[in-house]
Design an enzyme around this catalytic site. Structure first.
Site, PDB file in Angstrom:
ATOM      1  N   GLY A   7       0.818  -1.215   0.000  1.00  0.00           N
ATOM      2  CA  GLY A   7       0.000   0.000   0.000  1.00  0.00           C
ATOM      3  C   GLY A   7       0.848   1.260   0.000  1.00  0.00           C
ATOM      4  CE  LYS A  11      -3.134   1.965  -3.566  1.00  0.00           C
ATOM      5  NZ  LYS A  11      -2.051   1.915  -2.588  1.00  0.00           N
ATOM      6  CE  LYS A  13       2.912  11.676 -10.194  1.00  0.00           C
ATOM      7  NZ  LYS A  13       4.131  12.377 -10.407  1.00  0.00           N
ATOM      8  CG  ASN A  33      -9.073   0.331   4.421  1.00  0.00           C
ATOM      9  OD1 ASN A  33      -9.717   0.833   3.503  1.00  0.00           O
ATOM     10  ND2 ASN A  33      -8.775  -0.953   4.464  1.00  0.00           N
ATOM     11  CG  HIS A  36      -5.810   6.276  -2.814  1.00  0.00           C
ATOM     12  ND1 HIS A  36      -6.571   5.546  -3.684  1.00  0.00           N
ATOM     13  CD2 HIS A  36      -5.271   5.369  -1.956  1.00  0.00           C
ATOM     14  CE1 HIS A  36      -6.508   4.269  -3.367  1.00  0.00           C
ATOM     15  NE2 HIS A  36      -5.730   4.127  -2.317  1.00  0.00           N
ATOM     16  CB  THR A  37      -1.560  11.857  -1.371  1.00  0.00           C
ATOM     17  OG1 THR A  37      -1.545  11.140  -0.134  1.00  0.00           O
ATOM     18  CG2 THR A  37      -1.279  13.328  -1.132  1.00  0.00           C
ATOM     19  CB  THR A 233      -6.730  -4.805   4.280  1.00  0.00           C
ATOM     20  OG1 THR A 233      -7.939  -4.127   4.618  1.00  0.00           O
ATOM     21  CG2 THR A 233      -6.729  -5.147   2.789  1.00  0.00           C
ATOM     22  CB  VAL A 294      -5.747   7.754   6.654  1.00  0.00           C
ATOM     23  CG1 VAL A 294      -6.994   7.721   7.512  1.00  0.00           C
ATOM     24  CG2 VAL A 294      -6.126   7.774   5.189  1.00  0.00           C
ATOM     25  CG  LEU A 326      13.904   7.436  -9.759  1.00  0.00           C
ATOM     26  CD1 LEU A 326      14.104   5.933  -9.585  1.00  0.00           C
ATOM     27  CD2 LEU A 326      14.003   7.802 -11.233  1.00  0.00           C
ATOM     28  CB  SER A 407       6.122   9.118 -10.080  1.00  0.00           C
ATOM     29  OG  SER A 407       5.802  10.193  -9.243  1.00  0.00           O
TER      30      SER A 407
HETATM   31  P1  GDP Z   1      -1.438   5.669  -2.188  1.00  0.00           P
HETATM   32  O1  GDP Z   1      -2.140   5.189  -0.971  1.00  0.00           O
HETATM   33  O2  GDP Z   1      -0.839   4.553  -2.976  1.00  0.00           O
HETATM   34  O3  GDP Z   1      -2.269   6.580  -3.034  1.00  0.00           O
HETATM   35  O4  GDP Z   1      -0.210   6.541  -1.676  1.00  0.00           O
HETATM   36  P2  GDP Z   1      -0.263   7.676  -0.524  1.00  0.00           P
HETATM   37  O5  GDP Z   1      -0.926   8.873  -1.075  1.00  0.00           O
HETATM   38  O6  GDP Z   1      -0.775   7.094   0.723  1.00  0.00           O
HETATM   39  O7  GDP Z   1       1.270   7.915  -0.282  1.00  0.00           O
HETATM   40  C1  GDP Z   1       2.125   8.310  -1.308  1.00  0.00           C
HETATM   41  C2  GDP Z   1       2.816   9.625  -0.886  1.00  0.00           C
HETATM   42  O8  GDP Z   1       3.882   9.886  -1.748  1.00  0.00           O
HETATM   43  C3  GDP Z   1       1.913  10.827  -0.984  1.00  0.00           C
HETATM   44  O9  GDP Z   1       2.286  11.742   0.012  1.00  0.00           O
HETATM   45  C4  GDP Z   1       2.223  11.384  -2.372  1.00  0.00           C
HETATM   46  O10 GDP Z   1       1.968  12.795  -2.470  1.00  0.00           O
HETATM   47  C5  GDP Z   1       3.678  11.103  -2.457  1.00  0.00           C
HETATM   48  N1  GDP Z   1       4.210  10.841  -3.805  1.00  0.00           N
HETATM   49  C6  GDP Z   1       3.631  10.171  -4.838  1.00  0.00           C
HETATM   50  N2  GDP Z   1       4.499  10.052  -5.875  1.00  0.00           N
HETATM   51  C7  GDP Z   1       5.635  10.654  -5.474  1.00  0.00           C
HETATM   52  C8  GDP Z   1       6.915  10.835  -6.080  1.00  0.00           C
HETATM   53  O11 GDP Z   1       7.190  10.390  -7.193  1.00  0.00           O
HETATM   54  N3  GDP Z   1       7.865  11.490  -5.349  1.00  0.00           N
HETATM   55  C9  GDP Z   1       7.621  11.978  -4.094  1.00  0.00           C
HETATM   56  N4  GDP Z   1       8.594  12.590  -3.459  1.00  0.00           N
HETATM   57  N5  GDP Z   1       6.426  11.817  -3.494  1.00  0.00           N
HETATM   58  C10 GDP Z   1       5.453  11.155  -4.174  1.00  0.00           C
HETATM   59  P1  IMO Z   2      -3.770   2.690   0.566  1.00  0.00           P
HETATM   60  O1  IMO Z   2      -4.930   2.458  -0.397  1.00  0.00           O
HETATM   61  C1  IMO Z   2      -1.216   1.077   3.656  1.00  0.00           C
HETATM   62  C2  IMO Z   2      -2.997  -1.732   6.475  1.00  0.00           C
HETATM   63  C3  IMO Z   2      -3.102  -1.264   7.902  1.00  0.00           C
HETATM   64  C4  IMO Z   2      -2.942  -2.581   8.631  1.00  0.00           C
HETATM   65  C5  IMO Z   2      -3.696  -3.553   7.724  1.00  0.00           C
HETATM   66  C6  IMO Z   2      -5.132  -3.830   8.160  1.00  0.00           C
HETATM   67  O2  IMO Z   2      -3.654   4.092   1.027  1.00  0.00           O
HETATM   68  O3  IMO Z   2      -2.524   2.116   0.003  1.00  0.00           O
HETATM   69  P2  IMO Z   2      -7.370  -2.397   8.055  1.00  0.00           P
HETATM   70  O4  IMO Z   2      -7.734  -1.101   8.693  1.00  0.00           O
HETATM   71  O5  IMO Z   2      -7.507  -2.428   6.579  1.00  0.00           O
HETATM   72  O6  IMO Z   2      -8.069  -3.572   8.701  1.00  0.00           O
HETATM   73  O7  IMO Z   2      -5.816  -2.604   8.412  1.00  0.00           O
HETATM   74  O8  IMO Z   2      -3.701  -2.964   6.434  1.00  0.00           O
HETATM   75  N1  IMO Z   2      -3.617  -0.839   5.469  1.00  0.00           N
HETATM   76  C7  IMO Z   2      -2.926  -0.040   4.663  1.00  0.00           C
HETATM   77  N2  IMO Z   2      -1.609   0.220   4.609  1.00  0.00           N
HETATM   78  N3  IMO Z   2      -2.041   1.654   2.779  1.00  0.00           N
HETATM   79  C8  IMO Z   2      -3.366   1.404   2.803  1.00  0.00           C
HETATM   80  O9  IMO Z   2      -4.224   1.864   1.861  1.00  0.00           O
HETATM   81  C9  IMO Z   2      -3.868   0.558   3.814  1.00  0.00           C
HETATM   82  N4  IMO Z   2      -5.101   0.105   4.138  1.00  0.00           N
HETATM   83  C10 IMO Z   2      -4.932  -0.761   5.152  1.00  0.00           C
HETATM   84  O10 IMO Z   2      -2.072  -0.361   8.207  1.00  0.00           O
HETATM   85  O11 IMO Z   2      -1.594  -2.975   8.638  1.00  0.00           O
HETATM   86 MG    MG Z   3      -2.229   5.542   1.076  1.00  0.00          MG
END
Ligand code: GDP
Ligand code: IMO
Ligand code: MG
Length: 427
Positions: A7, A11, A13, A33, A36-37, A233, A294, A326, A407
């Site tokens: 996770g 994703k 972005k 849970n 996504h940023t 999860t 989150v 990267l 990215s």
């Molecule tokens: P997701 O759950 O897969 O959508 O990812 P998250 O949003 O939880 O976490 C990814 C984090 O990395 C966020 O803070 C994004 O803004 C940041 N991010 C995404 N791509 C890049 C990248 O290429 N470089 C940097 N430095 N940050 C990134």
């Molecule tokens: P995105 O979509 C990272 C992890 C939790 C915990 C386990 C179970 O942002 O990538 P839950 O609340 O689902 O029962 O927790 O799964 N977890 C994630 N870790 N990114 C996520 O989502 C997650 N969603 C759940 O930290 O270890």
């Molecule tokens: Mg995330």
């Protein structure tokens, strides 16, 4: 598009970037849970349940039957979008078959975690697991039940009675359920306009030839069947989840994009073979801003694990890999990559099913040189530092998969799409 690791691969972005080429974005699993940023007009927006494609004007977004929906969280998310002038009217659709999360699910989630003590999973405490438990044990309440104002109270009553018995027996107290029916009927009035049969909607769109982007949540190693069980999860994060979680037949998928960071992170407990030593992890965490979108929890950091990515490629049929963050390695002098595992001296050829074995494997590493030059702003692969290109080529060759997107920063324009790839042909 699936997360290839644990996770948080970036994703949000990637979906925001790709969504320009798709009429629909659809979530098939998980709930709030996820975090996504998306960086939009210099603002950081965190989408939890609403597909990230909603940020793009005119694009449609679907929350599928395979998700679990906390109506209060959904209403809060809608309010947040309103703040940024993002109007979802006529563009956002919620499945009438999705299961509903209630406050007692959150309570059960927290209580179960407390009961596990040191063996806790480290859930997001959003009630995700208990809501999926109710779905599997056929006492779940679905969105269509919530909207059935005349019968909702009748439907939920026996569930509350049963929950209270379990709670009293297990935790010594009944659950907090006063005013719940009224609160949920009020919430229902806010989401009623979004609800429809999303499987019909999507299949009709596909029949018309409209392109759909399926937005995975969580990641391969958190998949309930294939991940590091029980530290997972409660849903299928891998591409198979699209078919069941949206009612779209597997034969309708054109291709699968896996998203991976240039390294690895994990939030919560569970085995993590390539986890870095404290000092290294601290540096990557700081440079990569690795704190939960989150929950704000610090993410555990480790080296890229090609065993995990090979497994993810097999499970989801990844055709193209998007490599994010990267730039976080821009100052790194040496980069380690795990190419295999050893267990009790023997090379393992398959991902072990049990966490006891996985927590004892010894990763085999290859060390590659860093590039020590900034990469943000580069728009063409040719202009990446040689060592960065070599790092990406190494990953691609080891996994026998193309790198379809690179990215180098959180913003939309810090994205490179190499020419001539499968991914490029889908845009
Ligand atoms: P997701 O759950 O897969 O959508 O990812 P998250 O949003 O939880 O976490 C990814 C984090 O990395 C966020 O803070 C994004 O803004 C940041 N991010 C995404 N791509 C890049 C990248 O290429 N470089 C940097 N430095 N940050 C990134
Ligand atoms: P995105 O979509 C990272 C992890 C939790 C915990 C386990 C179970 O942002 O990538 P839950 O609340 O689902 O029962 O927790 O799964 N977890 C994630 N870790 N990114 C996520 O989502 C997650 N969603 C759940 O930290 O270890
Ligand atoms: Mg995330």
């Amino acid at each position: 598009m699936v997360g290839a690791q644990w996770g948080d691969e970036g994703k949000g972005k990637i979906v925001d970037y790709l969504a320009a080429s798709f009429d629909y974005t659809a979530r098939y699993a998980g709930g709030h849970n996820a975090g996504h940023t998306v960086i939009f007009n210099n603002h950081r927006i965190i989408l939890q349940l609403i597909p990230s494609g909603i940020i793009r004007p005119g694009k449609k977004a679907i929350i599928g039957n395979g998700t679990v929906v906390d109506p209060a969280a959904l209403v809060a998310e809608l309010e947040n979008l309103k703040k940024w002038d993002i109007d979802v009217r006529g563009r956002l659709f919620l499945s009438n078959r999705a299961h509903v999360i209630f406050p007692y699910h959150r309570e059960m989630d927290r209580a179960a975690e407390a009961a596990r003590g040191a063996a806790k999973i480290g859930t997001t405490s959003r009630g995700i697991g208990p809501a999926y438990e109710d779905k599997a044990s056929r006492r779940g309440i679905r969105v269509c039940d919530l909207l059935d104002t005349a019968h909702f109270a009748e439907k939920i009553e026996p569930v509350i009675v049963e929950k209270n018995m379990i709670s009293a027996a297990t935790f010594g107290h009944p659950l907090e359920t006063a005013g719940l029916v009224e609160q949920y009927l009020e919430l229902a009035s806010h989401i009623r306009g979004l609800v429809t049969d999303t499987a019909v909607l999507l299949n009709d769109a596909l029949d018309r030839g409209q392109p759909v982007l399926f937005e995975g949540a969580q990641g391969t190693m958190l998949d309930i069947d294939h991940g590091t069980y029980p530290y997972v999860t409660s849903s299928n994060a891998t591409s198979g989840g699209v078919a069941t979680g949206l009612g779209v037949a597997p034969t309708r998928l054109t291709g699968v994009v896996g998203v991976t960071k240039a390294y690895t992170t994990r939030v919560g407990s569970g085995p993590f073979p390539t986890e870095m030593l404290d000092l290294e992890a601290h540096e990557v965490r700081t440079r990569g801003n690795e704190f939960g979108a989150v929950t704000g929890r610090p993410r555990r950091c480790g080296w890229l694990d090609l065993v995990v990515l090979r497994y993810a490629k097999m499970l989801s049929g990844i055709d193209s890999l998007a490599v994010t963050k990267l730039d976080v390695f821009d100052q790194q002098s040496e980069i380690r990559v795990c190419t295999g595992y050893r267990y009790k001296g023997e090379r393992l050829n398959e991902m072990p099913p049990d966490v006891e074995t996985l927590s004892q494997v010894e990763p085999e590493y290859q060390t590659l040189p860093g590039w020590q030059k900034p990469t943000p702003g580069i728009r063409d692969v040719k202009n990446l530092p040689t060592a960065a290109r070599e790092y990406l080529n190494f990953i691609s060759e080891q996994l026998q998969v193309e790198i379809g997107l690179i990215s180098t920063g959180p913003e939309r324009d810090s994205t490179i799409i190499p020419r001539g790839t499968k991914l490029a042909s889908w845009l």
